[in-house]
Design a protein around this motif. Structure first.
Motif, PDB file in Angstrom:
ATOM      1  N   MET A  29      47.873  12.598  43.112  1.00 31.69           N
ATOM      2  CA  MET A  29      47.838  12.230  41.488  1.00 31.69           C
ATOM      3  C   MET A  29      48.981  11.695  40.817  1.00 31.69           C
ATOM      4  O   MET A  29      49.922  12.028  41.094  1.00 31.69           O
ATOM      5  N   VAL A  30      48.740  11.077  40.103  1.00 36.33           N
ATOM      6  CA  VAL A  30      49.348  10.081  39.015  1.00 36.33           C
ATOM      7  C   VAL A  30      49.136  10.136  37.741  1.00 36.33           C
ATOM      8  O   VAL A  30      47.951  10.124  37.468  1.00 36.33           O
ATOM      9  N   SER A  31      50.024  10.075  36.547  1.00 39.26           N
ATOM     10  CA  SER A  31      49.532  10.084  35.452  1.00 39.26           C
ATOM     11  C   SER A  31      50.507   9.117  34.553  1.00 39.26           C
ATOM     12  O   SER A  31      51.778   9.170  35.016  1.00 39.26           O
ATOM     13  N   ASP A  32      49.979   8.479  33.603  1.00 39.14           N
ATOM     14  CA  ASP A  32      50.397   7.678  32.756  1.00 39.14           C
ATOM     15  C   ASP A  32      51.625   6.708  33.317  1.00 39.14           C
ATOM     16  O   ASP A  32      52.675   6.349  32.886  1.00 39.14           O
ATOM     17  N   VAL A  33      51.063   6.093  34.616  1.00 41.13           N
ATOM     18  CA  VAL A  33      51.801   5.055  35.272  1.00 41.13           C
ATOM     19  C   VAL A  33      50.816   3.738  35.126  1.00 41.13           C
ATOM     20  O   VAL A  33      49.757   3.968  34.913  1.00 41.13           O
ATOM     21  N   GLU A  59      46.360  -3.682  31.134  1.00 45.18           N
ATOM     22  CA  GLU A  59      47.184  -2.701  32.100  1.00 45.18           C
ATOM     23  C   GLU A  59      47.166  -1.394  31.564  1.00 45.18           C
ATOM     24  O   GLU A  59      47.400  -1.045  30.527  1.00 45.18           O
ATOM     25  N   PHE A  60      46.274  -0.634  32.331  1.00 39.69           N
ATOM     26  CA  PHE A  60      45.960   0.888  31.708  1.00 39.69           C
ATOM     27  C   PHE A  60      46.742   1.699  32.418  1.00 39.69           C
ATOM     28  O   PHE A  60      47.430   1.634  33.598  1.00 39.69           O
ATOM     29  N   CYS A  61      47.264   2.747  31.582  1.00 43.50           N
ATOM     30  CA  CYS A  61      47.872   3.960  32.204  1.00 43.50           C
ATOM     31  C   CYS A  61      47.197   5.172  32.098  1.00 43.50           C
ATOM     32  O   CYS A  61      46.895   6.166  31.090  1.00 43.50           O
ATOM     33  N   PRO A  62      46.110   5.462  33.141  1.00 42.79           N
ATOM     34  CA  PRO A  62      45.220   6.552  33.155  1.00 42.79           C
ATOM     35  C   PRO A  62      45.903   7.886  32.911  1.00 42.79           C
ATOM     36  O   PRO A  62      47.126   8.196  33.425  1.00 42.79           O
ATOM     37  N   ASP A  63      45.387   8.883  32.080  1.00 40.59           N
ATOM     38  CA  ASP A  63      45.633  10.053  31.925  1.00 40.59           C
ATOM     39  C   ASP A  63      45.871  10.900  33.562  1.00 40.59           C
ATOM     40  O   ASP A  63      46.935  11.560  33.604  1.00 40.59           O
ATOM     41  N   LEU A  64      45.225  10.426  34.185  1.00 46.46           N
ATOM     42  CA  LEU A  64      44.873  10.967  35.765  1.00 46.46           C
ATOM     43  C   LEU A  64      44.274  10.013  36.535  1.00 46.46           C
ATOM     44  O   LEU A  64      43.196   9.719  36.546  1.00 46.46           O
ATOM     45  N   ALA A  65      45.180   9.695  37.559  1.00 49.54           N
ATOM     46  CA  ALA A  65      44.350   8.881  38.619  1.00 49.54           C
ATOM     47  C   ALA A  65      44.832   9.303  39.979  1.00 49.54           C
ATOM     48  O   ALA A  65      46.173   9.885  40.320  1.00 49.54           O
ATOM     49  N   VAL A  66      43.865   9.398  41.023  1.00 46.81           N
ATOM     50  CA  VAL A  66      44.025   9.617  42.320  1.00 46.81           C
ATOM     51  C   VAL A  66      44.480   8.412  43.160  1.00 46.81           C
ATOM     52  O   VAL A  66      43.356   7.402  43.417  1.00 46.81           O
ATOM     53  N   ILE A  67      45.488   8.322  43.758  1.00 43.46           N
ATOM     54  CA  ILE A  67      45.678   7.131  44.825  1.00 43.46           C
ATOM     55  C   ILE A  67      46.163   7.730  46.197  1.00 43.46           C
ATOM     56  O   ILE A  67      46.222   9.071  46.221  1.00 43.46           O
ATOM     57  N   PRO A  68      46.341   6.665  47.040  1.00 47.17           N
ATOM     58  CA  PRO A  68      46.894   7.445  48.336  1.00 47.17           C
ATOM     59  C   PRO A  68      48.223   7.890  48.256  1.00 47.17           C
ATOM     60  O   PRO A  68      49.022   7.260  47.755  1.00 47.17           O
ATOM     61  N   ALA A  69      48.504   9.048  49.004  1.00 45.96           N
ATOM     62  CA  ALA A  69      49.768   9.821  48.837  1.00 45.96           C
ATOM     63  C   ALA A  69      51.016   8.741  49.340  1.00 45.96           C
ATOM     64  O   ALA A  69      51.861   8.926  48.672  1.00 45.96           O
ATOM     65  N   GLU A  70      50.496   8.038  50.378  1.00 45.15           N
ATOM     66  CA  GLU A  70      51.860   7.277  50.849  1.00 45.15           C
ATOM     67  C   GLU A  70      52.100   6.132  49.689  1.00 45.15           C
ATOM     68  O   GLU A  70      53.201   6.008  49.409  1.00 45.15           O
ATOM     69  N   ALA A  71      51.058   5.548  48.816  1.00 45.92           N
ATOM     70  CA  ALA A  71      51.456   4.826  47.665  1.00 45.92           C
ATOM     71  C   ALA A  71      52.291   5.525  46.628  1.00 45.92           C
ATOM     72  O   ALA A  71      53.234   5.109  46.093  1.00 45.92           O
ATOM     73  N   ALA A  78      54.215   8.163  46.996  1.00 46.36           N
ATOM     74  CA  ALA A  78      55.397   8.330  47.476  1.00 46.36           C
ATOM     75  C   ALA A  78      56.500   7.182  47.353  1.00 46.36           C
ATOM     76  O   ALA A  78      57.815   7.538  47.136  1.00 46.36           O
ATOM     77  N   GLU A  79      56.026   6.057  46.761  1.00 48.64           N
ATOM     78  CA  GLU A  79      56.805   5.048  46.720  1.00 48.64           C
ATOM     79  C   GLU A  79      57.284   5.277  45.145  1.00 48.64           C
ATOM     80  O   GLU A  79      58.319   4.376  44.828  1.00 48.64           O
ATOM     81  N   ASN A  80      56.917   6.111  44.196  1.00 48.32           N
ATOM     82  CA  ASN A  80      57.372   6.435  42.767  1.00 48.32           C
ATOM     83  C   ASN A  80      57.663   5.397  42.069  1.00 48.32           C
ATOM     84  O   ASN A  80      58.781   4.783  41.604  1.00 48.32           O
ATOM     85  N   ARG A  81      56.670   4.418  41.939  1.00 48.64           N
ATOM     86  CA  ARG A  81      56.756   3.115  41.289  1.00 48.64           C
ATOM     87  C   ARG A  81      56.163   3.378  39.694  1.00 48.64           C
ATOM     88  O   ARG A  81      55.618   4.441  39.591  1.00 48.64           O
ATOM     89  N   SER A  82      56.417   2.597  38.834  1.00 47.41           N
ATOM     90  CA  SER A  82      56.151   2.512  37.506  1.00 47.41           C
ATOM     91  C   SER A  82      54.671   1.849  37.393  1.00 47.41           C
ATOM     92  O   SER A  82      54.100   1.869  36.342  1.00 47.41           O
ATOM     93  N   ALA A  83      54.589   0.993  38.467  1.00 49.15           N
ATOM     94  CA  ALA A  83      53.008   0.429  38.300  1.00 49.15           C
ATOM     95  C   ALA A  83      52.618   0.293  39.719  1.00 49.15           C
ATOM     96  O   ALA A  83      53.256   0.099  40.618  1.00 49.15           O
ATOM     97  N   TYR A  84      51.137   0.310  39.768  1.00 54.75           N
ATOM     98  CA  TYR A  84      50.531   0.050  41.041  1.00 54.75           C
ATOM     99  C   TYR A  84      49.361  -0.565  40.855  1.00 54.75           C
ATOM    100  O   TYR A  84      48.680  -0.912  39.877  1.00 54.75           O
ATOM    101  N   PRO A  85      48.958  -1.248  41.819  1.00 50.76           N
ATOM    102  CA  PRO A  85      47.793  -2.116  42.142  1.00 50.76           C
ATOM    103  C   PRO A  85      46.369  -1.073  41.589  1.00 50.76           C
ATOM    104  O   PRO A  85      46.277  -0.048  42.071  1.00 50.76           O
TER     105      PRO A  85
END
Length: 191
Positions: free
Chosen positions: A62-66, A75-87, A89-96
Motif C-alpha cells: 500500500m501507498v498513500s498520498d503519492v 495527477e491524483f494522490c489517492p488516500d490509499l492505493a495498492v500497487i505491486p510490492a516491487e514497485a 520498494a522503489e520508494n518514488r514520489s510518483a508511480y504510473p
C-alpha cells in the motif's frame, strides 16, 4: 496542455507541497487542488490501512498520498492505493497509474465532487478493479467495481457498522466499518 505547461504545473505543485504542510495537493482537471487533512481523514486511512494490510498477499503493498499521473490535467494522490510490492520498494514520489490494483479515498468537505464524480471515471477508465470511498461526512462506505470506459458499472453504499466484504483480484477482503469515525457536525449529502 503543452509539455512546458505540464512542467510549469508540476513545478508549481512541488512548491505548494512545501509551502502548505498539512495539505494534500493534486492536479484535478487541470487545476492544482489543496485539501486540508483533518483528524477523521487520517484516522480512517490508518484503520483501513491496518485492516487491509493484514489481508494483502505478500506481492502487494500500500501507498498513500503519492502521485499517480493519469494524463496532463489529472495527477491524483489517492488516500490509499495498492500497487505491486516491487514497485513500492522503489520508494518514488510518483508511480504510473496503471500499477494501481485497488484504490480508496476518504471524503472531506472539499473533496466530495472529486471523490464521487471525477475520480471514479478516471480510476475505472484505467481498469482499476475496485474503488472504495469512505465518507465520514455521511457515515458510509461506497464500493465500486466492474470498471468500464465510462465509469464503474457496479456500486453499493453501505452504512458504517457491518463488515464491508470486497471481492477483488487480490482476494476476498473484509474491512470492519463499525469504528470508523463519523463527523458529528456533518450533514448527509446525496450520493
Amino acid at each position: 496542455m503543452t509539455v512546458s505547461g505540464i512542467d510549469r504545473l508540476h513545478a508549481q505543485l512541488s512548491r505548494l507541497e512545501d509551502m502548505f504542510p498539512g495539505y494534500v495537493t493534486e492536479i484535478v482537471e487541470g487545476s492544482i487542488v489543496l485539501n486540508p487533512v483533518r483528524p477523521f481523514h487520517g484516522k480512517t486511512i490508518q484503520q483501513v490501512w491496518t485492516l487491509l494490510g493484514e489481508q494483502l498477499p505478500a506481492e502487494w503493498a500500500m501507498v498513500s498520498d503519492v502521485a499517480f499521473p493519469f494524463d496532463d490535467a489529472n495527477e491524483f494522490c489517492p488516500d490509499l492505493a495498492v500497487i505491486p510490492a516491487e514497485a513500492e520498494a522503489e520508494n518514488r514520489s510518483a508511480y504510473p497509474c496503471d500499477l494501481i490494483e485497488f484504490v480508496a479515498e476518504v471524503v472531506s468537505p472539499e473533496s466530495v465532487r472529486r471523490d464521487y464524480e471525477v475520480k471514479p471515471r478516471w480510476y475505472a477508465s484505467r481498469g482499476i478493479a475496485n474503488y472504495l470511498i469512505f465518507d465520514p461526512l455521511q457515515g458510509h462506505a461506497v464500493t465500486m467495481w466492474n470498471p468500464g470506459p465510462e465509469g464503474y458499472r457496479g456500486r453499493d453504499t453501505i452504512p458504517y457498522g457491518p463488515d464491508l466484504i470486497i471481492d477483488s483480484p487480490l482476494g476476498k477482503l473484509t474491512l470492519t466499518t463499525a469504528r470508523l469515525p463519523v463527523d458529528p457536525k456533518a450533514r448527509p449529502r446525496p450520493c
